[in-house]
Design an enzyme around this catalytic site. Structure first.
Site, mmCIF file in Angstrom:
data_model
loop_
_atom_site.group_PDB
_atom_site.id
_atom_site.type_symbol
_atom_site.label_atom_id
_atom_site.label_comp_id
_atom_site.label_asym_id
_atom_site.label_seq_id
_atom_site.Cartn_x
_atom_site.Cartn_y
_atom_site.Cartn_z
ATOM 1 N N LYS A 37 -89.993 -34.754 -37.973
ATOM 2 C CA LYS A 37 -88.800 -35.524 -37.628
ATOM 3 C C LYS A 37 -87.798 -35.618 -38.775
ATOM 4 O O LYS A 37 -86.588 -35.622 -38.544
ATOM 5 C CB LYS A 37 -89.175 -36.919 -37.141
ATOM 6 C CG LYS A 37 -89.766 -37.820 -38.181
ATOM 7 C CD LYS A 37 -90.181 -39.138 -37.529
ATOM 8 C CE LYS A 37 -91.126 -39.930 -38.406
ATOM 9 N NZ LYS A 37 -90.481 -40.484 -39.578
ATOM 10 N N THR A 38 -88.311 -35.673 -39.994
ATOM 11 C CA THR A 38 -87.391 -35.744 -41.130
ATOM 12 C C THR A 38 -86.525 -34.493 -41.178
ATOM 13 O O THR A 38 -85.323 -34.552 -41.404
ATOM 14 C CB THR A 38 -88.165 -35.883 -42.446
ATOM 15 O OG1 THR A 38 -89.077 -36.973 -42.311
ATOM 16 C CG2 THR A 38 -87.244 -36.158 -43.601
ATOM 17 N N ASP A 220 -83.873 -43.437 -38.968
ATOM 18 C CA ASP A 220 -85.269 -42.979 -38.997
ATOM 19 C C ASP A 220 -86.194 -44.186 -38.869
ATOM 20 O O ASP A 220 -85.797 -45.310 -39.158
ATOM 21 C CB ASP A 220 -85.513 -42.252 -40.325
ATOM 22 C CG ASP A 220 -86.786 -41.417 -40.287
ATOM 23 O OD1 ASP A 220 -87.411 -41.330 -39.215
ATOM 24 O OD2 ASP A 220 -87.148 -40.858 -41.335
ATOM 25 N N GLU A 221 -87.426 -43.960 -38.458
ATOM 26 C CA GLU A 221 -88.433 -45.027 -38.324
ATOM 27 C C GLU A 221 -87.903 -46.196 -37.494
ATOM 28 O O GLU A 221 -88.069 -47.364 -37.834
ATOM 29 C CB GLU A 221 -88.876 -45.535 -39.706
ATOM 30 C CG GLU A 221 -89.344 -44.463 -40.678
ATOM 31 C CD GLU A 221 -90.740 -43.936 -40.378
ATOM 32 O OE1 GLU A 221 -91.290 -44.265 -39.305
ATOM 33 O OE2 GLU A 221 -91.264 -43.173 -41.208
ATOM 34 N N GLN A 251 -96.577 -45.586 -34.492
ATOM 35 C CA GLN A 251 -96.573 -45.807 -35.935
ATOM 36 C C GLN A 251 -95.836 -47.084 -36.328
ATOM 37 O O GLN A 251 -95.387 -47.231 -37.456
ATOM 38 C CB GLN A 251 -95.964 -44.600 -36.661
ATOM 39 C CG GLN A 251 -96.796 -43.343 -36.494
ATOM 40 C CD GLN A 251 -96.254 -42.181 -37.304
ATOM 41 O OE1 GLN A 251 -96.188 -42.234 -38.518
ATOM 42 N NE2 GLN A 251 -95.846 -41.126 -36.613
ATOM 43 N N ARG A 604 -101.886 -38.746 -41.849
ATOM 44 C CA ARG A 604 -101.286 -38.236 -43.094
ATOM 45 C C ARG A 604 -102.026 -37.000 -43.571
ATOM 46 O O ARG A 604 -101.542 -36.255 -44.407
ATOM 47 C CB ARG A 604 -101.345 -39.273 -44.233
ATOM 48 C CG ARG A 604 -100.678 -40.615 -44.005
ATOM 49 C CD ARG A 604 -99.273 -40.507 -43.583
ATOM 50 N NE ARG A 604 -99.161 -40.594 -42.131
ATOM 51 C CZ ARG A 604 -98.108 -40.195 -41.457
ATOM 52 N NH1 ARG A 604 -97.092 -39.657 -42.073
ATOM 53 N NH2 ARG A 604 -98.065 -40.306 -40.145
#
Length: 739
Positions: A37-38, A220-221, A251, A604
């Site tokens: 996504k980044t 983002d997030e 998340q 992760r």
DNA sequence: AAACCGGCCATTTTT
DNA sequence: TGGCCGGTTT
């Protein structure tokens, strides 16, 4: 739209490509863990620029300053020299408040109050209101105030809906705290969101102007935004609804901080025209890891089903490791990492250790040092949290904002100027009566009849000092700090004792000066105020150095957004993960957030994932039996479960044996924790993590290198003799092994 | 005014 | 376990 350059899309999947290419209108990207996504956000910014969108009309919000920095870097590589705003919500808030200070009727020289400062101010408010008969701690009240601000409730509104005794107390304290904070010209973390959000809500002219300015907003997030942040995002996107949000409900781990998962779940309701793109392809993990994580998260009831897939290989099975006790666990994990590195399977920097709580880092440190394994504990402000640095920072903040009461009280008698508690109390009262700042009252000390003698002289001297220093605040940050250090007598205080610890403290301040110099060297237009703001708004992960070849140790919360080839999650035990607080709350919601936390940690991992737990653990001097985390039971059957407790059992008698063994092995008791420093390429020849030999003390590991020139100290921890500090130029140390 | 001491307390995660 | 507060001593 123009035809975009090929290279922006070359390595993207159709879904990613669609997200990048999407033109005008609201866009929701539901991006699963590890789905890139980044990369999508970054490309999208670059794409917008290529399509002719003006850089200053793009606003991108990230979760940490570090992520912002990386995105800036990447966008700059794709579209050099652009002026896109990329920052965290908090930095954006601070920037807006300063830029529009006049219109918002605030003083742009405000200082940002961190949690400590805030709690102090709340405590003052409590004392002054005479609320000390109640059991509510300042922290708890401050927490409630923070929540109120997140929900955009002003003191009056909060008061109106306060029903029980606690909320009514909060209402009283909130009112007093706000008054004190405004008088001190301070902004707490919540203000940085709350004030811009309120301004956008109540001031249509202001809102419309910013809406028009930021035509494209990317966040983002998004699953971890709170109400104030939501308000900012939405109100910047009314006339130009080109809001692009990226997030993953699985998340969401900051509910306790006020984030509201509904912000992302209800996006389509808020923006009915929204296009929704789902990214379910994972590029990070092996099939084994992804499968285990998916099975776990599937236990959450309040969840929209989502299936992550990956084209990556199956990989090694996910492993659970059962240790006898917490010390074995720490040592076992460190040794496993060491072996993996020595076998050439991984580098140290490929490894991360995740913990639910910070308190667990202690035993890890000892294990790392014992086995000469380089590590970094990712806990941001540790350095600036030291007393000596906080003292100097108080001077600096007070220079910029003379109204800052917390900093005034911290700096005024450090070094000692003969101004005691009683005199300060009188000064504070006099200042309140005359509606003056403490600095102003200090300048009028001669007119305060109750203050005389040494205290009066001390206050006069302090006022003179600050006036003199204030003339220098436009110098580069490191020069201002040096002036403060020299003129205030702080250096003298530390230098003349001959105490080794004081020499250390001085070296720490020198290190801060170096940090300020670096800050200035990177960009000479940055001021002292910028330096202070950066320190205050820094997050834990901002201090993470991924270039250093060391094992990263951090909380699960800090791990969000990162990835590592090999991951160890420690203390997967009932009461720790999930944390007692969530279990005791009895709420499924809270337990599910813990499960998401576990999920975040697991996802992760790229190639290896180890979930560890111990049968016994020492906590607060108490040894307790630990039950393996319920989350371990929820993993699929193909997980490899290993008991490495080495035949030790859980019989009662074993506890005493273990305890006595622990005590005698505990020759390291009372040693201060290792400072997480980046091994400096500073020419000293010493670096944290190195194993060295000393003629008298034998083999030890470098735990800290600080200071410069003749001041340079190197701290070494010896298994037998404990930690010793040496003058680097003088001591004879043989480097046995590089860190 | 400042150093010192002893008892008490709480114990998650963070911009 | 250790950090902090409040009381006592110098």
């Amino acid at each position: 739209m123009f035809t975009p350059a090929r290279d922006l899309f070359a390595d993207l999947t159709p879904d990613q490509r669609a997200a990048v290419e999407h033109g005008e209108g609201p866009l929701l990207i539901l991006a699963g863990a590890g789905s890139g996504k980044t990369r999508v956000i970054t490309r999208r910014v670059a794409h917008l620029l290529q399509c002719g969108v003006k850089p200053w009309s793009i606003l991108a919000i990230t979760f940490t300053n570090k992520a912002a920095g990386e995105m800036k870097h990447r966008v700059d590589a794709l579209a050099p020299g652009n002026k896109v705003w990329i920052s965290t919500f908090h930095s954006l808030g601070a920037r807006l408040l300063r830029q529009y200070a006049d219109r918002l009727n605030i003083d742009r020289n405000f200082t940002i109050y961190d949690v400590d400062d805030r709690n102090k101010l709340v405590k003052d408010a409590l004392d002054r209101a005479g609320i000390d008969n109640v059991k509510f701690t300042p922290e708890r009240l401050a927490g409630a105030i923070s929540k109120a601000k997140n929900a955009l409730q002003r003191p009056k509104e909060y008061e109106q809906q306060a029903r029980d005794f606690f909320t009514q107390t909060v209402a009283r304290v909130y009112t007093l705290y706000e008054k004190a904070l405004r008088q001190a010209n301070g902004m707490d973390f919540d203000d940085l969101l709350y004030l811009p959000a309120l301004a956008l809500k109540l001031n249509e002219e202001f809102r419309a102007e910013l809406d028009a300015r930021f035509k494209y907003v990317l966040i983002d997030e998004y699953q971890d935004t709170n109400q104030a942040q939501y308000e900012i995002a939405r109100r910047l996107s009314l006339h130009h609804p080109n809001l692009c949000v990226v997030g993953d409900p699985d998340q969401s781990i900051y509910k306790w901080r006020g984030s509201d998962i509904r912000n992302i779940l209800d996006f389509e309701r808020d923006f009915p025209a929204a296009r929704v793109i789902t990214l379910e392809q994972n590029y990070r993990s092996t099939k084994a890891i992804l499968h285990a994580a998916s099975v776990l998260i599937d236990h959450n009831k309040q969840r929209k089903k989502k299936t992550l897939v990956t084209g990556n290989p199956q990989g090694d099975p996910v492993r659970t490791l059962t240790f006898d006790n917490g010390l074995d666990e720490a040592e076992g994990v460190v040794l496993r990492i060491k072996q993996a590195v020595e076998a050439g399977r991984f580098r140290y920097r490929d490894h991360a250790i995740f913990l639910r709580i910070n308190a667990l880092t202690r035993s890890l440190e000892s294990a790392f040092v014992k086995h000469g394994v380089p590590f970094q504990i990712v806990k941001g402000l540790a350095f600036f949290d030291r007393k000596e640095n906080k003292d100097i920072l108080a001077y600096l903040r007070l220079l910029i904002n003379p109204a800052d009461t917390v900093c005034f009280l911290r700096a005024v008698n450090e070094p000692a100027r003969g101004i005691g508690k009683v005199s300060l109390e009188r000064l504070v009262n006099w200042a309140n009566e005359h509606e003056m700042t403490l600095t102003a009252a200090c300048g009028n000390a001669a007119r305060i009849p109750e203050i005389k003698g040494k205290a009066a002289a001390g206050l006069r001297e302090f006022y003179r000092l600050m006036t003199e220093l204030r003339a220098k605040i436009d110098l580069p940050p490191h020069e201002v700090i040096r002036e403060v250090l020299d003129q205030s007598g702080y250096r003298k205080m530390l230098a003349e004792t001959g105490d080794e610890d004081d020499a250390d403290r001085l070296a720490n301040i020198e290190e801060m000066i170096t940090a300020a110099k670096q800050f200035h060297d990177e960009d000479a237009t940055r001021t002292l105020a910028d330096f202070l703001e950066q320190i205050t708004l820094a997050s834990d992960v901002d201090s993470h150095d991924e270039k250093a070849d060391s094992v990263s140790v951090m909380t699960l919360h800090a791990a969000k957004g990162l990835e590592f080839p090999a991951v160890y999650m420690l203390a997967c035990e009932q009461g720790i993960l999930p944390h007692n607080r969530s279990i005791e709350s009895g709420k499924d919601e809270e337990l599910e957030e813990e499960r998401r936390l576990c999920f975040v940690g697991m996802t992760r991992a790229m190639r290896e994932l180890h979930l560890c737990h111990a049968r016994m653990r020492e906590f607060r001097g108490q040894i307790t039996y630990q039950v393996p985390s319920m989350f371990l039971d929820e993993l699929p059957a193909d997980v490899d479960r290993q008991d490495v407790a080495g035949g030790k059992n859980t019989a009662r008698a074993a506890i005493d044996e273990w305890r006595s063994g622990y005590r005698s092995a505990g020759g390291r008791a009372g040693l201060p924790p290792v400072k997480p420093t980046i091994p400096a390429g500073d020419g000293s020849g010493y670096a944290v993590g190195q194993v060295v030999q000393h003629d008298e003390y034998g083999i030890g590991q470098v735990t800290d290198v600080s200071g410069f020139g003749a001041l340079r100290r190197v701290k070494v921890r010896f298994p037998a003799a404990g930690e010793k500090t040496f003058v680097a130029d003088k001591v004879k140390l043989r480097v046995v092994k590089r860190g």
